[in-house]
Design a protein around this motif. Sequence first.
Motif, PDB file in Angstrom:
ATOM      1  N   ILE A  62       0.820  -1.210   0.000  1.00  0.00           N
ATOM      2  CA  ILE A  62       0.000   0.000   0.000  1.00  0.00           C
ATOM      3  C   ILE A  62       0.854   1.260   0.000  1.00  0.00           C
ATOM      4  CG2 ILE A  62      -0.210  -0.064   2.517  1.00  0.00           C
ATOM      5  CD1 ILE A  62      -2.768   1.322  -0.062  1.00  0.00           C
ATOM      6  N   ARG A  95      -7.138  -1.086  -2.118  1.00  0.00           N
ATOM      7  CA  ARG A  95      -7.938  -1.468  -0.934  1.00  0.00           C
ATOM      8  C   ARG A  95      -9.101  -2.371  -1.329  1.00  0.00           C
ATOM      9  NH1 ARG A  95      -7.349   4.475   1.760  1.00  0.00           N
ATOM     10  NH2 ARG A  95      -5.472   4.003   2.980  1.00  0.00           N
ATOM     11  N   SER A  99      -9.578  -6.206   0.014  1.00  0.00           N
ATOM     12  CA  SER A  99     -10.704  -6.335   0.942  1.00  0.00           C
ATOM     13  C   SER A  99     -11.626  -7.480   0.534  1.00  0.00           C
ATOM     14  CB  SER A  99     -11.507  -5.030   0.978  1.00  0.00           C
ATOM     15  OG  SER A  99     -12.148  -4.805  -0.273  1.00  0.00           O
TER      16      SER A  99
END
Length: 535
Positions: A62, A95, A99
């Motif tokens: 990230i 994300r 997720s």
Amino acid sequence: MPLAKGLKTLILSLMLFLPSWGFANERDSAVADALAAQLLGEEIILQNFYAARQGRPAWQEIDTVAGFAAALSGLEADGLNSQDYWPDALVAGYRKLYSMESTPADGASFDLQISRILLAALHHLQRGKVDPYSVDPSWEVPIDAPSLDLAAISQAVDAQRFEQAFTLARPSAAPYERLRAGLARYRHIERQGGWPMLPARQQSLRPGDVHDDVLLLRERLAIIGELEVMAADLFTDTEPEVLDPRRYDDPLAGAVRRFQKRHLLETDGIIGPQTRAALNVPVAERIDQIRVNLERARWLLHGLPDSFVLVDIAGYRVSYFRPDGEIWRSRIVVGQPYRRTPSLRSAITHLTVNPTWTVPPTIRREDILPRVRRDPGYLARRNMSVLSPSGRRLDPWQIDWWNPGNVILRQGPGPNNALGQVVLRFPNNHLVYLHDTPSQGLFAREQRAFSSGCIRVQGILELAQLLFDDTGTPARIASLIARGKTRNISLARPVPVILHYWTVQAGQDGELVFRPDIYQRDAALLAALDRPLAW
């Protein structure tokens, strides 16, 4: 199987079997396997990027993705639109990917997409976002950019030094950096509210006049730094003389002349229609003009030779960068808007001394024939002969000039020849060249788009002798001209020549010179530059 294709397949096949210890974790190893499979159908530069990484994914952390997304905003400093590269979607995409129950194939697809964006940004920084052929069908300048150092770029990605990667791609030439600095300065002016507009007036504003417009004029020139406070006024012990700020005084006139010079206007200090119009160009338009010329710089400022002749079409200037580092500069006359001087790259191979001039078909049809029809004696006064297609001399009084057929008009050598006393020739598809002219008075104008496409050069005899000297060609231009004979002299070594179109030029002092867009090319390039990318 062709060698290149076979080598590519071999590299990708080996990447399928890289040992897992080369990756940060088991998932990265699985993503790398998926990457190798998906790369088989991708562009070669994308394959080479991952080959430089030994198949490792680049965008599985990230912090790396977020850092790259933030760095993309820096492309605005190069006149590019950072939103073209989806910075806001990158972190959101990461994300979303992690997720859900994503597979290594999903991770590989995500990695490839960000790498496509990276390589596109680097390509745009290095070679331009816009294909020059798409906005100028007559374009003839190859973009001679070097190959990207993908190993160094890969290392910069791993270190999250994305600006370093951008620096590896963008032109390193000083003119490019000056344009970037100018863009930053004009954007700062825009953030401060821009500059005031002078009301439209029929009457010109002249030095000595007293008028409310002078207040706006002072503010306008102070914002861009043309009007400065004199140092003597800052350190004097006496009370400053009370002056009427509405008076158009000498310091203000000097600032106006500097402004006029930087905008290729007549430097008379008078605020007439042209100067008022240039003063009233909004700062946003000047920013777009700088952005357009940064794009042109990305097309050109790579692979320049140490010594070459550069024709600045919109700036009406020619510069010869000599092998010893000196620069010879002069004024030029270029093609009229309906007979444009083209952009091209070639090499000066030979000079013609005491040239004849064979009238091109367009000039013959549109310029010469109407004059001959009115006055057949025009040809004799201009030292022009009429020839058949085979070269046989014809009697001009025996020709029906309303239906002359395929006759050739040729002007003999002499002081009134349209090409003057010398021509610098270089291969090109437009039949243009650099030449002398008997119409020397045109060089006194600030804007000089008067020719039929070729480039007239002030002081070309000096340039010709420099080319002889610098290439080791044993010739004296003055002696050759004095003999009066038409003769071609080959240079011992060709000299590269570039004809290019700039509407903004950054001077040695960093100040920007804005030129009129005589060929109306900026709008099409700006529209293409601002066109969103489709991914």
